[in-house]
Design a protein around this motif. Sequence first.
Motif, PDB file in Angstrom:
ATOM      1  N   ALA A 144      -2.352  -7.348  13.318  1.00 11.62           N
ATOM      2  CA  ALA A 144      -2.422  -7.999  12.009  1.00 11.62           C
ATOM      3  C   ALA A 144      -3.377  -7.257  11.071  1.00 11.62           C
ATOM      4  O   ALA A 144      -3.705  -7.761   9.998  1.00 11.62           O
ATOM      5  CB  ALA A 144      -2.854  -9.457  12.159  1.00 11.62           C
ATOM      6  N   ALA A 145      -3.804  -6.052  11.469  1.00 10.30           N
ATOM      7  CA  ALA A 145      -4.747  -5.263  10.657  1.00 10.30           C
ATOM      8  C   ALA A 145      -4.254  -5.009   9.227  1.00 10.30           C
ATOM      9  O   ALA A 145      -5.064  -4.996   8.303  1.00 10.30           O
ATOM     10  CB  ALA A 145      -5.056  -3.943  11.353  1.00 10.30           C
ATOM     11  N   PRO A 146      -2.931  -4.819   8.997  1.00 16.30           N
ATOM     12  CA  PRO A 146      -2.486  -4.603   7.609  1.00 16.30           C
ATOM     13  C   PRO A 146      -2.804  -5.770   6.672  1.00 16.30           C
ATOM     14  O   PRO A 146      -2.836  -5.593   5.459  1.00 16.30           O
ATOM     15  CB  PRO A 146      -0.968  -4.421   7.761  1.00 16.30           C
ATOM     16  CG  PRO A 146      -0.790  -3.885   9.152  1.00 16.30           C
ATOM     17  CD  PRO A 146      -1.828  -4.598   9.962  1.00 16.30           C
ATOM     18  N   LEU A 147      -3.041  -6.954   7.244  1.00 11.40           N
ATOM     19  CA  LEU A 147      -3.343  -8.117   6.411  1.00 11.40           C
ATOM     20  C   LEU A 147      -4.828  -8.199   6.053  1.00 11.40           C
ATOM     21  O   LEU A 147      -5.194  -8.955   5.141  1.00 11.40           O
ATOM     22  CB  LEU A 147      -2.948  -9.412   7.139  1.00 11.40           C
ATOM     23  CG  LEU A 147      -1.495  -9.574   7.584  1.00 11.40           C
ATOM     24  CD1 LEU A 147      -1.326 -10.896   8.305  1.00 11.40           C
ATOM     25  CD2 LEU A 147      -0.548  -9.486   6.391  1.00 11.40           C
ATOM     26  N   ASP A 148      -5.674  -7.458   6.761  1.00 15.26           N
ATOM     27  CA  ASP A 148      -7.129  -7.626   6.645  1.00 15.26           C
ATOM     28  C   ASP A 148      -7.655  -7.633   5.209  1.00 15.26           C
ATOM     29  O   ASP A 148      -8.440  -8.520   4.846  1.00 15.26           O
ATOM     30  CB  ASP A 148      -7.852  -6.553   7.466  1.00 15.26           C
ATOM     31  CG  ASP A 148      -7.799  -6.842   8.954  1.00 15.26           C
ATOM     32  OD1 ASP A 148      -7.289  -7.916   9.318  1.00 15.26           O
ATOM     33  OD2 ASP A 148      -8.269  -6.000   9.747  1.00 15.26           O
TER      34      ASP A 148
END
Length: 394
Positions: A134-138
């Motif tokens: 979910a890193a792209p949402l950080d």
Amino acid sequence: MFSPKQVTTKIKASAGQMNAKGRPKVIKHPAGHGLYLIARDGRGWWTYQYRDGAKIKSKGLGSAAAVTPTQANKARETFSVIRRNPDAVIPGVVLSTPAGPPFATVRDQFLAHNASLWSAKQRTTYANLLKTYAAPLDPIPVGKITVARVAGCLRPIWTGPGHNRGSRLRSLIERALNGHAPNNPARWELLKISTHELQIKRTESKSHDAMPAGELPAFFGRLDMGNAEHRALAFIVLTGVRRSDALGACWREIDVDGKMWFIPGARMKEGKDHFVPLSDAAITVLGEAGKPDDLVFPSRRGRHLGHDAVSLKNLFGLEYVLHGFRTTFASWAEEAGYRTNVIQQALAHRKKGENGRALGSQDTAYMRATLYSDRKLLMDEWAAFVVGTKGARA
């Protein structure tokens, strides 16, 4: 759809009407497609009623004094579209959404808030899932996260709804966003439309490629007990435990004299303490005891062995997976006549009823016995079979 005159008439008619308790009576006038005119004591407002799963929910659309019937119906249509697909673009409609904090902040708050509910292993697993996939949402404010962005995070590991990493990640994102995003973009009913390319049928799970029991004694004879990786493999085979449990074992957990291994709940998948009876063969492969906090099977540098270090493919060129030894053990024990719950306890699985399904917490509360003596006999007979001194019982 009502005309403006009809709306005025219905609202005026509600003035002075009381319910059985002497309070102003609330009157709902259906206007079609889930739109209602709510009238009470000479006042009126619009609301849209819709089903969300098993629940009936309502969305206020404004005062009837300020919103015309046509505007109310248009607002209902807009909300209905956005509710099903937050990424939809509606000509002439501009939706302002509070930005809120970035997802990374909300994620960390969620992990910290729930840490006491999870085992150490679960805390690590959930944090890794969110921080990796979910890193792209950080950096994105939670109010600006769309269904398409969530789907993009899920797609690389998605294998359908159910008990798997993709489904668990979706659930974690949804729970982290609860209370922060007015229309949570991680809800499954929003993600399962074809636009997001997430299959809606769960992929059938496949059994691990397990070594047949008949090949096990010969394989065990190939292991070199002077090699830490081989000793760890032997210990996994003889105890039927998961790889991570064995590789994380330290000497304070081992009671050599009592022939027992205590695994604390913090290292167990189910989060509960587990006692493993140790056969003489399992005691032998432990090697020379070290300090209480020393690893039983350290690497050459004294560190934790990596998972690849005990890979059957890397060490022996075999296509069998290590976890498959648990399948081999369970199948052998069943054919040897051991009861299901003895086998399930040995594998540290949840207990099962006569129908083979896992029992709930209320059922297991009445089944506290660990069946230790039965498991001790099972481990001794299993060890005798593995080292080649005894065959399976008929």
